[in-house]
Design an enzyme around this catalytic site. Structure first.
Site, PDB file in Angstrom:
ATOM      1  N   HIS A  41      26.173  88.536  56.254  1.00  0.00           N
ATOM      2  CA  HIS A  41      26.332  87.126  56.632  1.00  0.00           C
ATOM      3  C   HIS A  41      25.066  86.343  56.246  1.00  0.00           C
ATOM      4  O   HIS A  41      25.148  85.219  55.753  1.00  0.00           O
ATOM      5  CB  HIS A  41      26.617  87.005  58.133  1.00  0.00           C
ATOM      6  CG  HIS A  41      27.921  87.641  58.547  1.00  0.00           C
ATOM      7  ND1 HIS A  41      29.100  87.432  57.858  1.00  0.00           N
ATOM      8  CD2 HIS A  41      28.239  88.488  59.576  1.00  0.00           C
ATOM      9  CE1 HIS A  41      30.079  88.123  58.452  1.00  0.00           C
ATOM     10  NE2 HIS A  41      29.572  88.769  59.479  1.00  0.00           N
ATOM     11  N   LEU A  72      27.751  64.201  48.734  1.00  0.00           N
ATOM     12  CA  LEU A  72      28.805  65.181  49.046  1.00  0.00           C
ATOM     13  C   LEU A  72      29.218  65.113  50.521  1.00  0.00           C
ATOM     14  O   LEU A  72      28.366  65.077  51.414  1.00  0.00           O
ATOM     15  CB  LEU A  72      28.276  66.587  48.742  1.00  0.00           C
ATOM     16  CG  LEU A  72      29.211  67.745  49.091  1.00  0.00           C
ATOM     17  CD1 LEU A  72      30.373  67.811  48.109  1.00  0.00           C
ATOM     18  CD2 LEU A  72      28.452  69.072  49.091  1.00  0.00           C
ATOM     19  N   ASP A  92      34.718  84.998  51.803  1.00  0.00           N
ATOM     20  CA  ASP A  92      35.079  86.326  52.314  1.00  0.00           C
ATOM     21  C   ASP A  92      34.278  87.418  51.608  1.00  0.00           C
ATOM     22  O   ASP A  92      33.933  87.281  50.431  1.00  0.00           O
ATOM     23  CB  ASP A  92      36.593  86.534  52.078  1.00  0.00           C
ATOM     24  CG  ASP A  92      37.138  87.696  52.878  1.00  0.00           C
ATOM     25  OD1 ASP A  92      36.442  88.174  53.801  1.00  0.00           O
ATOM     26  OD2 ASP A  92      38.262  88.137  52.585  1.00  0.00           O
TER      27      ASP A  92
END
Ligand code: FPP
Length: 255
Positions: free
Chosen positions: A45, A139, A28
């Site tokens: 962004h 991962l 955020d």
């Protein structure tokens, strides 16, 4: 007294402590990062993608099993058209530009969320990235795209109801593992650490079932300013927590 060594990627290590198996992050603050610089939100962004890259790489380096990133929620469609368009094209750029490198370092990419609500081009990139990286053993990276926790639970309930109606299972067979197996995160461990940047302390419809026993860590940094050093500090905060899973003296995972 000697000053503490700088908390950098080189200096920091988990030091024998149990890493969270599954870290989930609400990324955020991109918009605020941009508006503080009088830049369009899209730039926030774009800058946020750089943090994503760093945190993915560091999670793999540390040996964290699963990382889930909230990149586009079912609620994000209500943002202004231009911003939704920018996020959609960033999503495509990410798949087209990052998958080779993620594949090279052994990351397995999966998407959670209602992929059927995304444009065809996105679905094609997601299918290709998922297939290309499916056998990787590093991962487990889960990108939440068009994701909403309630929507995910509704889809899981429908899938169970369909199998009940078809006589494949009976209502008595529905228990927590059966529901978990119908979620988009099927097969992943529960979330251990749920991290949110930009100082907000809301769950925002992110992984409500999977985070039932998660430790919440809220950091003030805006997502584009969230560095590896900040990540290590959040992990340090997690290590300080006494996890009891609802019990008193016997910390253990439920189930
Ligand atoms: C929240 O910032 C961020 C998001 C909408 C999702 C995270 C997006 C990225 C990291 C960019 C990459 C995106 C994709 C889809 C690959 P905000 O706009 O809510 O910030 P604010 O609260 O300061 O306005």
């Amino acid at each position: 007294m000697e000053p503490a060594p700088p908390s950098t990627a080189r200096a920091w290590s988990a030091g024998g402590r149990d890493l969270p198996r599954h870290v989930a992050i609400i990324m955020d603050g991109n918009g605020r990062w941009a508006s503080r610089r009088a830049l369009p939100r899209e730039m926030g962004h774009r800058e946020g993608v750089k943090s994503m890259r760093e945190i993915i790489r560091e999670s793999g380096r540390l040996g964290i099993e699963a990382l889930t990133l909230y990149a586009f929620s079912t609620e994000n469609w209500s943002r202004p058209r231009d911003e939704v368009g920018a996020l959609m094209s960033l999503m495509l750029d990410c798949f087209r530009g990052e998958i080779d490198e993620l594949n090279r370092v052994g990351v397995r990419v999966r998407v959670i969320g209602d992929v059927s609500g995304l444009p065809d081009a996105h679905r094609a990139e997601i299918a290709s990235a998922t297939a290309r990286t499916a056998r990787n053993t590093g991962l487990k990276l889960n990108l939440a795209l068009n994701y909403g926790g309630r929507d995910e639970l509704v889809r899981a309930a429908r899938s169970l109801a369909r199998d009940c109606a078809a006589g494949i299972i009976s209502p008595g067979d529905i228990d927590e593992p059966a529901l978990a197996a119908r979620l988009d995160t099927a097969g992943l461990p529960d979330v251990d650490l749920l991290l949110r940047t930009s100082g907000e302390s809301r769950l925002s419809n992110f992984l409500p079932f999977q985070s039932a026993y998660a430790e919440l860590v809220i950091v003030d940094a805006l997502w584009p300013d969230f560095t590896i050093d900040e990540y290590h500090k959040a992990l340090d905060e997690y290590f300080k927590r006494d996890r009891r899973f609802g019990g008193r003296n016997h910390p253990a995972r439920p189930g």
